[in-house]
Design an enzyme around this catalytic site. Sequence first.
Site, PDB file in Angstrom:
ATOM      1  N   THR A 355       4.472 -22.935 -14.446  1.00  0.00           N
ATOM      2  CA  THR A 355       4.693 -23.797 -15.757  1.00  0.00           C
ATOM      3  C   THR A 355       4.761 -25.393 -15.007  1.00  0.00           C
ATOM      4  O   THR A 355       5.375 -25.649 -14.825  1.00  0.00           O
ATOM      5  CB  THR A 355       5.642 -23.729 -16.982  1.00  0.00           C
ATOM      6  OG1 THR A 355       5.642 -22.340 -17.524  1.00  0.00           O
ATOM      7  CG2 THR A 355       6.089 -24.644 -18.012  1.00  0.00           C
ATOM      8  N   VAL A 356       4.063 -26.536 -16.268  1.00  0.00           N
ATOM      9  CA  VAL A 356       4.077 -28.184 -15.945  1.00  0.00           C
ATOM     10  C   VAL A 356       4.737 -27.851 -18.240  1.00  0.00           C
ATOM     11  O   VAL A 356       3.992 -28.003 -18.630  1.00  0.00           O
ATOM     12  CB  VAL A 356       2.963 -28.801 -15.785  1.00  0.00           C
ATOM     13  CG1 VAL A 356       2.405 -28.093 -14.442  1.00  0.00           C
ATOM     14  CG2 VAL A 356       1.477 -27.933 -17.085  1.00  0.00           C
TER      15      VAL A 356
END
Length: 535
Positions: A355-356
């Site tokens: 995830t970012v």
Amino acid sequence: MRFDPLDYPYPSRRNCVYAARGMVATSQPLAAQAGLTVLQQGGNAVDAAVAAAAALTVVEPTSNGIGSDAFALVWAGGQLHGLNSSGPAPRKLTLESLNRAGLSEMPRYGLAPAMVPGAPAAWVELNRRFGRLPLAQVLAPAVEYAERGYPVSPTLGRNWEAAYENYRRNLAGEEFRPWFDTFAPAGRAPAIGEIWRSPGHARTLRLIAETAGEAFYRGELAERIAAFARRHGGFLDLEDLASFRPEWVQPLHVRYRGYDVWELPPNGQGLVALMALNILKGFSFGSREEPEAYHLQIEAIKLAFTDGLRYIADPQSMDVTPEELLSDAYAEERRRLIGRTALEPAPGRPPKGGTVYLAAADAEGNMVSYIQSNYMGFGCGIVIPETGIALNNRGHTFRLDPAHPNCLAPGRRPYNTIIPGFLTRDGQAVGPFGVMGGFMQPQGHVQVIVNAIDFGMNPQACLDAPRWRWVEGRTVEMEHAVPEHIADALARRGHAVRWALGSGGFGRGQIIWRQDSGVLVGATEPRTDGHVAAW
């Protein structure tokens, strides 16, 4: 000069970053700079967030992609707005179709766990409602990075190599070949410092920008996605893509020691962080370095997570409401279960009634908390040829038990791990915060908020502080920086404590707070390639 870019033998300290005109904090320096560039061209915080998000699909593909889901909290016009752009299951993906395919559980890789991508629609919708610049200008930095290339950063390179080795060993089949053609064109993962480029990414991003997402959901790119899925026995089709729309939702919050902590409602797991904080507000803490502070946070997370995994799903299929789970009466009921020793958590019964993450802010008062993810690293291992579109594997979180609210069903959105957070006080924005990393995310949110509010830490110290992670039952993982006396005391209380090798599983966060003067103060993670670009 020769050196090891992953060898850091000495502890180091980052300072908080201050600025007055704008700020973008991300897990990758080039993406933060993409957002800052757009700010300096006259864009606002929303433009900057979209620019950084699009750039992250190129400069950190190990954690997200054009085929990602996305969620956002946007402070604009003196109020908080929530966007859920997570995609549902394809209409042809059913329990029966999985059975016919010989699958008894939702797989991790392949086309079965690929849900409708939501990130491109999120960029378009955020730009349409709140942005100031044309989408083509906002996505231009991402297009340039994809076209001209960029040098691979240290954490990115390490994760890319790990993903390549995993896929090389475990992904067999013609449908996975485009992943290797796109992300390992030299027959290996790109090395740290090596230039990597992806013309397919560039063309896709340009098409999304020029057509306001139409090419992705109803045009050329949609046809490519549907054709590839059809050719390899997948489920996504043109109708699934064409019918997708992001949803504006009302954020949820709990009052915590004079602040309001905000998360998005289900199908995301932000509710877990809010339930834990609702439990914790009934306790008081001494110093951070006391075993009691760790014990109470761990026990609250265990109870909240157990409820979350039981009840959180697509809102249309949940059998309890978020309001019931966040009621003071239910928090008190769960709080009473916490004693001096570690408990074995079980779901309660609420009363009826890779995830970012990025943060952005501007001088006008706009602030954005944004997150997007392919779920597990590169996602399901499927890349649409010559497009750079890596599809997510978010469907892996579906249950196949018809009695469970998170059971797979056509058009249903699965339990989603990605959550943006936001903090306000007395109706005014304090700012966005987030900690990416699968099921670590609510745990990271709780630890950041407790550090900030209970222990008065500055944003950088909130992120630098050593973390713990509840795994299951009584098992808790600790970073090695957790003092040994803490771990020993927790073990005596019945926690099954284990030390983690490295910090990869403990999340990677960003924070931007706005001070009363209007000055912005930001911080990013020492656990990633993070950067705060400020103006």
